[in-house]
Every structure is written in structure tokens, then in C-alpha cells.
Design a protein around this motif. Sequence first.
Motif, PDB file in Angstrom:
ATOM      1  N   ASN A 127     -26.782 -25.354  11.276  1.00 58.19           N
ATOM      2  CA  ASN A 127     -27.018 -24.128  10.784  1.00 58.19           C
ATOM      3  C   ASN A 127     -28.219 -23.746  11.682  1.00 58.19           C
ATOM      4  N   GLU A 153     -28.282 -14.228  11.293  1.00 56.72           N
ATOM      5  CA  GLU A 153     -27.224 -13.722  10.139  1.00 56.72           C
ATOM      6  C   GLU A 153     -28.338 -11.990  10.228  1.00 56.72           C
ATOM      7  N   GLU A 183     -26.893  -9.600  12.848  1.00 54.20           N
ATOM      8  CA  GLU A 183     -25.206  -9.249  12.721  1.00 54.20           C
ATOM      9  C   GLU A 183     -25.533  -7.829  11.846  1.00 54.20           C
ATOM     10  N   ASN A 184     -25.726  -8.054  10.543  1.00 54.59           N
ATOM     11  CA  ASN A 184     -26.268  -6.999   9.262  1.00 54.59           C
ATOM     12  C   ASN A 184     -26.818  -5.764  10.216  1.00 54.59           C
TER      13      ASN A 184
END
Length: 463
Positions: free
Chosen positions: A56, A76, A79-80
Motif C-alpha cells: 500500500n 489517496e 487524489e480526493n
Amino acid sequence: MKRDQIDVTEKVKDATLGLGRAVKAQTVVMRKNRMHKKMHGDTEERADDESDVNGNNTSSVQFHDAYGFEIEIDSEDQENILRCLRLEQKQSVRWNEELRQHSSESLQHTAAVKKLCRGGIPPELRKHVWLHLSGAHAIKHASGTFGYMYYIEKSKLNENCRRQIDLDVPRTFPNNQWIQSDVGQVSLKRVLYAFSAENMVIGYCQGMNYVAAMLLLALEYDEEAAFWTMCCLIGHDTRDGILYHDLYANNLSGCHVEMRSLDMLVESKLPKLAKHMRGLECGMTMLATEWFLCLFSTTLPAETTFRIWDALFSEGPKILYRISIALLKLHESILLAAENSGELLRNMRAAAAKEYDRDELLHIAFDGIGRLPMNRIEKFRNEKQRMVDKEIALRETRAKLKQAIQETDSLGGEWVMMEGEQEFISCHEEDLLRQEGIHASRSHVKTMKKFRNALLKKDSKST
């Protein structure tokens, strides 16, 4: 205010470039680390590698967001954030169209505006839209000579409020550049001073400092705009605000009502989680009091919080319930895995702090939890308000009785409890302690029984 064209791309560009620079800087560091390992034959895993043992991506970057908060995000989150920024650009086109078709000075609570607010207000339009939807624009112009500076001066008459404000302001958002600056500290104090003088029934309550700070950040550091908007949120003079009355009262009675009403809604919407929380003796008061008093500002990322406030100014306090249930539903699995109340609270706080995908959270709040009519919330509120009023009356009566006994004992006399006081305590005390939503321990119930019996004994002796 008339705008033929509102340019919303600059702020998005700035935020995107800031994030991009931070990501690029972190990438350079990681590449150097990999090169160093290759050159020196280092094959051991390191804590700052890009991936963990499961593959990960764990790389993270630190930077200051558009409002001056220092944040740390992983890939992550990146990206959000970037996806939400792209959607924000599209949303700005819709707002431009709405304001071209209708006079921006007469912005009303229409279905179209409600839909737009749910989709988010572009940051550079928030000041204008919030002032009109909240009613701040109207009360500011109706205030006459009783303006912002008048209330700052008037606040000097209440040294207690000013003293508490002076204590709380320095510890408000220690991770925000502007709030911690000299200018930010002075501005925040002045807004809180003015509000404490304008609404003398409430004065000042801890939690307001975070609300006022966020208003300053969203409203372009405009103290007067933040002050009048705060008046509309909490209430001013004899008029109630957008939020439930007495939410910030000295005894927090309104907050108790909201927590117990939320408890009822969670029982209905998320029965499995509600049962689990009862088993852990973790009530909504422990979990969500901060959510309502600080309006999620200390729980969620800044832009996510402002998206919630966009809807709050448009639709009212029902939004706080929707967001609360949405957060619980979104993270229900990790909450159900908690083995004690402390773990549950830690899991919720950690998950909420990473809610950078505000569009997902708002989607669940509006489309993922079913209907939430206001009359249902009002029904729960009315029921819980009666309970809270009884508890407060009992607490005050108990305090007065105890004080009377102490004063009588100190004078060497006998104190007699009136029949009405005996009946009030006997009939209501244990029932109130065992009401739904109050998890009183057996020891506490025994203590109160002993106190009541002591009063009755003293009364029988004196007669």
C-alpha cells in the motif's frame, strides 16, 4: 453586488499548485532515497519508503491548505482533493449562471439555490452568499448606530467574558498560520468580544471560538461580516438563530436536547451501531457534542467543514443531523470493531480527520440515509426538551436543598424539608437518572438515594 463574470479559477489553481509543489518535493526526496539505497546496496525496508509490507502506498506530504491549516495527506487524500477541486470548477459555472439570471442582492432560499448549496459554494463566493442566506446582510444594515464597533466597546462592561475569551483564543487552531498570527489573534478576540456584548444572555461559551475563527477564514478575514453571521447562527437580541436555541447556554441545555434527539435518529437509521454503542456505554454526548458545538470545525478538514456550512446556511440545523448520521454510516465498520468507548472515539476522530472527499460525505448525507423530515426532528426535540428541563429543575432543587442544610448546620439549627420538596425529589430523581439516553451508574443512583434518605431523616428528627 453585480458580477458579470466571476473568476473562480485562480484560487483553485493556487490550491492545486500548492498541492502539486508539495507532492513534487516529496517525490524528489523519495527518488533520492531510492538512489542512495541502490548506490550503497541497501535492501532493507525503511519507514519513509513509498509502500508498506502489503504494497500500500504510504507516502505523505505536509503543506498548508488554502486557509492556512497545516495538514499531512497521503496519496489517496491527494487524489480526493484534486478530484473535488475539479468538481468545484464545474460548480462555479453553475453559480455564475444562477447569479447572472437573478440579482445577487436578492438571493433567496429557492430550490435552485438549495441544490447549488448542496453542491458547494465556490470559496470566493462564500462571503457574498453566506451573508445573504444567513440574514447577516439584512441585520447589519438594520442595526443603525448599534454596529460592530459599538458592541466591541460595550463588551468592556463584562470582564468575565473577556477574560475567558483571552484564555481561549491563543489555543484556537494552533495549526493555522493566520489564526496564530498577531493579526489573527486580535481579530478573533474582537469578534468574540462583540458577540458577547450583543447577546448578553449567552455571552461566551467555549466552542464559539472555533466557529468565529472559521467564519473569519471563510469570510476573507472580515471581522464585521464574521460578527453578524455569528449573530445569525447563534441568535441575537430576542431572536433565535439558525442553530437550536440554548445550544451555547451556560448549562448547555440545547446541546443536551440535540444529542438525545440525535441518539433517537441513530437508533432508527443505524440500529446495529446504536446497540453496539449502548453496550460500550458510549452515548452521543460523548461522541457528537463537539460536532454540534464547533459545527464540525475541529473534526473535519477545513474545506469539508465549509461545504457543510454551505448547506447549513441554506437549509438550517437539520444538516448537522444528516452529516452526523452520514459520518457514522460511512465509518460504521470500524466503529463496530471497537471493543471499548475509548477505542470507538479514537477510531471516529481519526477517520473524520481524513474526510477530504467532501463530495462523498455530502452524497451520503443527502442521498444515502433516507428521509429526515424536520417535523420528525422537532418531535424528538420537544420530547427531549421536556426531559432536560426536568433534570435541570431537579439539579437546581437538589443544590438549593444541600445549601440550605449546610447553612442550617453551620448555625446549629434544624432544617425542615417542605412536603412539596420531598415529593419532587422522591418522584423524579431516580426516574430522571434512568431515562433513555442517560447511563447512570449504580453507584451514582445509590449515592442519590442516600442523599434523599438523609434529607428525609433530618426532616423526621426535626418534627
